[in-house]
Motif scaffolding. Structure first.
Motif, PDB file in Angstrom:
ATOM      1  N   THR A 102      67.093 115.044 173.616  1.00 17.22           N
ATOM      2  CA  THR A 102      67.710 114.742 174.912  1.00 17.22           C
ATOM      3  C   THR A 102      69.235 114.835 174.878  1.00 17.22           C
ATOM      4  N   SER A 103      69.796 115.249 173.764  1.00 13.92           N
ATOM      5  CA  SER A 103      71.254 115.288 173.607  1.00 13.92           C
ATOM      6  C   SER A 103      71.825 116.615 174.087  1.00 13.92           C
ATOM      7  N   ASP A 104      73.057 116.559 174.595  1.00 14.75           N
ATOM      8  CA  ASP A 104      73.756 117.785 174.970  1.00 14.75           C
ATOM      9  C   ASP A 104      74.814 118.164 173.932  1.00 14.75           C
ATOM     10  N   LEU A 105      74.758 117.520 172.756  1.00 18.77           N
ATOM     11  CA  LEU A 105      75.682 117.857 171.685  1.00 18.77           C
ATOM     12  C   LEU A 105      75.338 119.231 171.112  1.00 18.77           C
ATOM     13  N   PRO A 106      76.326 119.948 170.591  1.00 20.65           N
ATOM     14  CA  PRO A 106      76.048 121.234 169.934  1.00 20.65           C
ATOM     15  C   PRO A 106      75.315 121.015 168.623  1.00 20.65           C
ATOM     16  N   ASN A 107      74.694 122.044 168.117  1.00 18.66           N
ATOM     17  CA  ASN A 107      73.970 121.971 166.850  1.00 18.66           C
ATOM     18  C   ASN A 107      74.608 122.909 165.827  1.00 18.66           C
ATOM     19  N   PRO A 108      75.112 122.358 164.701  1.00 20.53           N
ATOM     20  CA  PRO A 108      75.168 120.940 164.324  1.00 20.53           C
ATOM     21  C   PRO A 108      76.278 120.209 165.073  1.00 20.53           C
ATOM     22  N   VAL A 109      76.296 118.886 164.943  1.00 21.56           N
ATOM     23  CA  VAL A 109      77.235 118.091 165.745  1.00 21.56           C
ATOM     24  C   VAL A 109      78.622 118.028 165.123  1.00 21.56           C
ATOM     25  N   GLY A 110      78.798 118.535 163.893  1.00 21.97           N
ATOM     26  CA  GLY A 110      80.097 118.449 163.234  1.00 21.97           C
ATOM     27  C   GLY A 110      80.348 117.054 162.717  1.00 21.97           C
ATOM     28  N   LEU A 111      81.578 116.560 162.865  1.00 19.48           N
ATOM     29  CA  LEU A 111      81.938 115.208 162.443  1.00 19.48           C
ATOM     30  C   LEU A 111      82.291 114.393 163.680  1.00 19.48           C
ATOM     31  N   GLN A 112      81.619 113.249 163.833  1.00 26.42           N
ATOM     32  CA  GLN A 112      81.799 112.414 165.014  1.00 26.42           C
ATOM     33  C   GLN A 112      82.039 110.969 164.588  1.00 26.42           C
ATOM     34  N   ARG A 113      82.763 110.243 165.460  1.00 30.02           N
ATOM     35  CA  ARG A 113      82.988 108.813 165.248  1.00 30.02           C
ATOM     36  C   ARG A 113      82.553 108.077 166.500  1.00 30.02           C
ATOM     37  N   GLY A 114      81.877 106.938 166.328  1.00 32.27           N
ATOM     38  CA  GLY A 114      81.424 106.208 167.503  1.00 32.27           C
ATOM     39  C   GLY A 114      81.030 104.787 167.173  1.00 32.27           C
TER      40      GLY A 114
END
Length: 318
Positions: free
Chosen positions: A113-125
């Motif tokens: 259900t995500s609209d993030l690109p594949n792969p997501v790279g490096l993320q902080r949250g």
């Protein structure tokens, strides 16, 4: 033990540079696989009550929500005070997961259900909040070998293939992932499973390898082996110590004093043919949590004298 060794070696093989007993108690088991709609309306954000299975875990730790967070194939699951919860956000497959004091650093692949690109790279949250801060490499890199300091948020990673920003190799960042510089990783072997960074000393980093645990105190420029030979895993730092799992003829859990250089053995639960895969300590350093190769999880408040099981081969217990 051959099955355990093969499993850990298979995980470690992903990161080959050349290609790039205490007492135990447990509570009742719930076999329900449906998530309930109950909400935890805490100041840390909304969490949903969870029952079912926790599978394909790639890291755990203490984040912005109370309890210990597990990064599973289907999102983030949280255990605290005898109950299981899940985050309604971040239902992604995080292959690289690091808990920090105010949240998490992640890498991996988006969920259905995500609209993030594949792969997501490096993320902080933050586990309890929607949204992620994009630190780069979206659609390009999936960092399985990723370590981040709990308080200083120093980032160490292996980029196993070139992308638009980084060549192949090891990199570090002392500005929370804004910029990266390479480090030599001298004496570090090829078969690696995990990186871990000291919570406050940004130049102290450890690596778990097929041949043991390696420690660097010069920001990854040089490493030395501090353990006996064996498949290492489950790295986690405290201010004064480094905990890790070591598989030789059997499974062991060790505590290494950073100043004293003394090695202690922490008793493990009586879990049969199993081994420590990941570990975490609570912010107060009074609770140790381990996750095992067979998908079980235990906690101890007395340095391994007694253990409580709350996950049994992927099924949550209460």
């Amino acid at each position: 033990m051959k099955k355990i060794t093969a499993f850990l070696v298979a995980l470690g093989a992903t990161f080959i540079l050349s290609a790039c007993g205490g007492g135990e108690t447990k509570e009742g088991i719930s076999e329900t696989e449906n998530s309930k709609s109950e909400k935890d309306q805490s100041e840390q954000g909304k969490l949903e009550k969870f029952e079912g299975t926790v599978e394909h875990v790639h890291g755990l730790g203490y984040t912005d929500v109370d309890g210990v967070t597990f990064a599973s194939h289907e999102g983030l699951k949280i255990y605290r005070e005898g109950q299981w919860w899940e985050s309604p956000h971040h239902k992604n497959d995080y292959m690289g997961f690091n808990a920090v004091k105010g949240g998490m650093y992640v890498s991996g692949h988006p969920g259905e259900t995500s609209d993030l690109p594949n792969p997501v790279g490096l993320q902080r949250g933050r586990v309890g909040e929607e949204g992620l801060d994009h630190l780069g490499f979206r659609g390009e890199s999936d960092f399985h070998l990723l370590g981040v300091g709990y308080k200083n948020e120093a980032v160490y990673l292996l980029n196993d293939r070139p992308d638009e920003e980084l060549e192949k190799g090891f990199y570090r960042s002392f500005d929370k992932g804004e910029t990266f510089e390479p480090f030599r990783a001298e004496n570090l072997p090829e078969d690696l499973f995990q990186l871990a960074v000291h919570p406050t000393r940004e130049k102290v980093v450890a690596a778990a390898a097929k041949t043991g645990v390696f420690l660097s105190e010069d920001a990854g420029e040089t490493f030395k082996r501090i353990s006996e030979k064996g498949q290492a895993s489950g790295l986690t730092f405290t201010e004064n110590s480094l905990y890790f799992g070591l598989l030789q003829n059997g499974a062991a859990f060790k505590k290494y004093g950073l100043s004293s250089e003394e090695m202690e053995t922490v008793p493990l639960p009586e879990f049969g043919e199993d081994a420590v895969l990941y570990s975490a300590l609570s912010p107060g350093e009074d609770v140790i949590v381990i996750y095992t190769m067979n998908g079980s999880s235990y906690s101890t408040e007395d340095e391994g004298a007694t253990w409580k099981q709350f996950l049994e081969e992927g099924t949550v217990t209460r």
